[in-house]
Write a protein that holds these residues in place. Structure first.
Motif, PDB file in Angstrom:
ATOM      1  N   ARG A 181      26.228  -8.771  15.887  1.00  0.00           N
ATOM      2  CA  ARG A 181      25.920  -7.492  15.257  1.00  0.00           C
ATOM      3  C   ARG A 181      25.005  -6.710  16.189  1.00  0.00           C
ATOM      4  N   THR A 218      22.751  -3.204  16.812  1.00  0.00           N
ATOM      5  CA  THR A 218      22.088  -2.050  16.213  1.00  0.00           C
ATOM      6  C   THR A 218      21.153  -1.413  17.243  1.00  0.00           C
ATOM      7  N   GLY A 219      20.715  -0.188  16.938  1.00  0.00           N
ATOM      8  CA  GLY A 219      19.748   0.480  17.794  1.00  0.00           C
ATOM      9  C   GLY A 219      20.333   1.090  19.041  1.00  0.00           C
ATOM     10  N   THR A 220      21.632   1.356  19.055  1.00  0.00           N
ATOM     11  CA  THR A 220      22.277   1.988  20.222  1.00  0.00           C
ATOM     12  C   THR A 220      22.923   3.291  19.785  1.00  0.00           C
ATOM     13  N   LYS A 256      28.785  -0.977   9.366  1.00  0.00           N
ATOM     14  CA  LYS A 256      28.676  -1.203  10.803  1.00  0.00           C
ATOM     15  C   LYS A 256      29.765  -2.175  11.266  1.00  0.00           C
ATOM     16  N   ASP A 301      22.157 -11.166  16.038  1.00  0.00           N
ATOM     17  CA  ASP A 301      21.804  -9.768  15.786  1.00  0.00           C
ATOM     18  C   ASP A 301      21.037  -9.229  16.987  1.00  0.00           C
ATOM     19  N   ASP A 353      19.179  -6.006  18.347  1.00  0.00           N
ATOM     20  CA  ASP A 353      18.579  -4.732  17.962  1.00  0.00           C
ATOM     21  C   ASP A 353      17.907  -4.135  19.196  1.00  0.00           C
ATOM     22  N   ALA A 383      14.490  -2.179  18.569  1.00  0.00           N
ATOM     23  CA  ALA A 383      13.312  -3.032  18.374  1.00  0.00           C
ATOM     24  C   ALA A 383      13.149  -4.066  19.474  1.00  0.00           C
ATOM     25  N   SER A 384      14.107  -4.116  20.398  1.00  0.00           N
ATOM     26  CA  SER A 384      14.090  -5.104  21.501  1.00  0.00           C
ATOM     27  C   SER A 384      13.980  -6.529  20.967  1.00  0.00           C
ATOM     28  N   THR A 385      14.777  -6.835  19.968  1.00  0.00           N
ATOM     29  CA  THR A 385      14.770  -8.192  19.405  1.00  0.00           C
ATOM     30  C   THR A 385      16.185  -8.755  19.356  1.00  0.00           C
ATOM     31  N   THR A 427      13.995 -15.703  16.250  1.00  0.00           N
ATOM     32  CA  THR A 427      13.864 -14.346  16.752  1.00  0.00           C
ATOM     33  C   THR A 427      13.250 -14.377  18.155  1.00  0.00           C
TER      34      THR A 427
END
Length: 272
Positions: A144, A146-148, A189, A247, A249, A252-254, A265
């Motif tokens: 998954r 996210t953040g792009t 998503k 995941d 992200d 959040a750079s995680t 994480t």
């Protein structure tokens, strides 16, 4: 006639009878062996849509094969007549008909959702038995992202060093490369999923590429996914492989890696 003489006669008669009995004793060495396959654990290990289960027996030039429905497995025990001697047996499902002398995963394809059991059978006597325990030999990885920015779509490429399984179910070294398939995910998503074979080491890589770039274009970023999975405590030697969720992200750079039982994480820095 003396009792001693009578006793000697009885002993002679018994000896002759035993000798006669041994001489007419049936030679059953050429009779087949009846192999009993205990299937009671199969229904709980195999999803409804993964039946039938295919079984295969081989001994030199001789072999036999067949299919087992869910009802067959629920019946408990399945009997097969086979020549006496040592033999190899396997039961498999989800292999998409590919498992024969092992399973070869062609580059560009993920591992089939295979469940497998193999065993060596000692069938030198009239009867033999074995318990069929189908094991989950693939890990379904869900990615998954996210953040792009939505204006810049990406594709993923997985690369590794296991290209299938041998006849005993052990991972075979070889080139593995596949592109996870996109599918609708949570909150509208996109998820990407791919099935991975059991790994021998931590060499698995995850490449993030520009969707419009050619196949030879270097990836935007490569994650040492095998090392990340190892650091999270995932066990590739478990009898049944767990599925993984990754995941990513970027805002959040995680990076969160998890199964149904745990999550880990990690932080990273990246600019795409």
């Amino acid at each position: 006639m003396s009792f001693r003489h009578i006793g000697q006669c009885v002993l002679l008669w018994l000896g002759g009878f035993c000798a006669f009995s041994c001489s007419v004793k049936e030679d059953r060495s050429d009779c087949p062996c009846s192999l009993a396959l205990d299937l009671r654990e199969v229904p709980s290990a195999v999803p409804e849509d993964a039946f039938p289960v295919r079984w295969h027996l081989s001994q030199g030039a001789w072999s036999d094969t067949g299919l087992l429905s869910k009802e067959d497995c629920e019946a408990g025990v399945f009997h097969v007549a086979m020549p006496r001697g040592g033999a190899q047996v396997y039961a498999v499902t989800g292999d998409e008909g590919q498992f024969d002398e092992g399973l070869e995963i062609e580059p560009g394809h993920g591992c089939p959702p295979v469940r497998l059991w193999t065993a060596a059978i000692d069938a030198r006597s009239e009867n033999a038995q074995a318990t069929v325990r189908l094991r989950k030999m693939y890990c379904r990885l869900t990615i998954r992202l996210t953040g792009t920015p939505a204006s810049r779509p990406y594709r993923f490429v997985l690369e590794g060093g296991v290209s299938g399984y041998d006849t005993s179910g052990y991972p075979v070294p070889g080139f593995f490369r596949c592109r996870p398939d996109p599918s609708p995910g949570q909150a509208g998503k996109t998820d990407w999923t791919a099935c991975l074979p059991r790994q021998r080491d931590d060499s698995l890589l995850l490449n993030i590429c520009d969707i419009n770039a050619g196949e030879e274009t270097p990836p935007l970023r490569t994650f040492a996914l095998g090392q990340i999975i190892a650091a999270a405590g995932y066990d590739w030697t478990a009898p049944d492989l767990e599925d993984l969720t990754l995941d990513l992200d970027f805002a959040a750079s995680t990076l969160i890696l998890g199964t149904d039982r745990w999550t880990r994480t990690l932080s990273f820095e990246i600019i795409l």
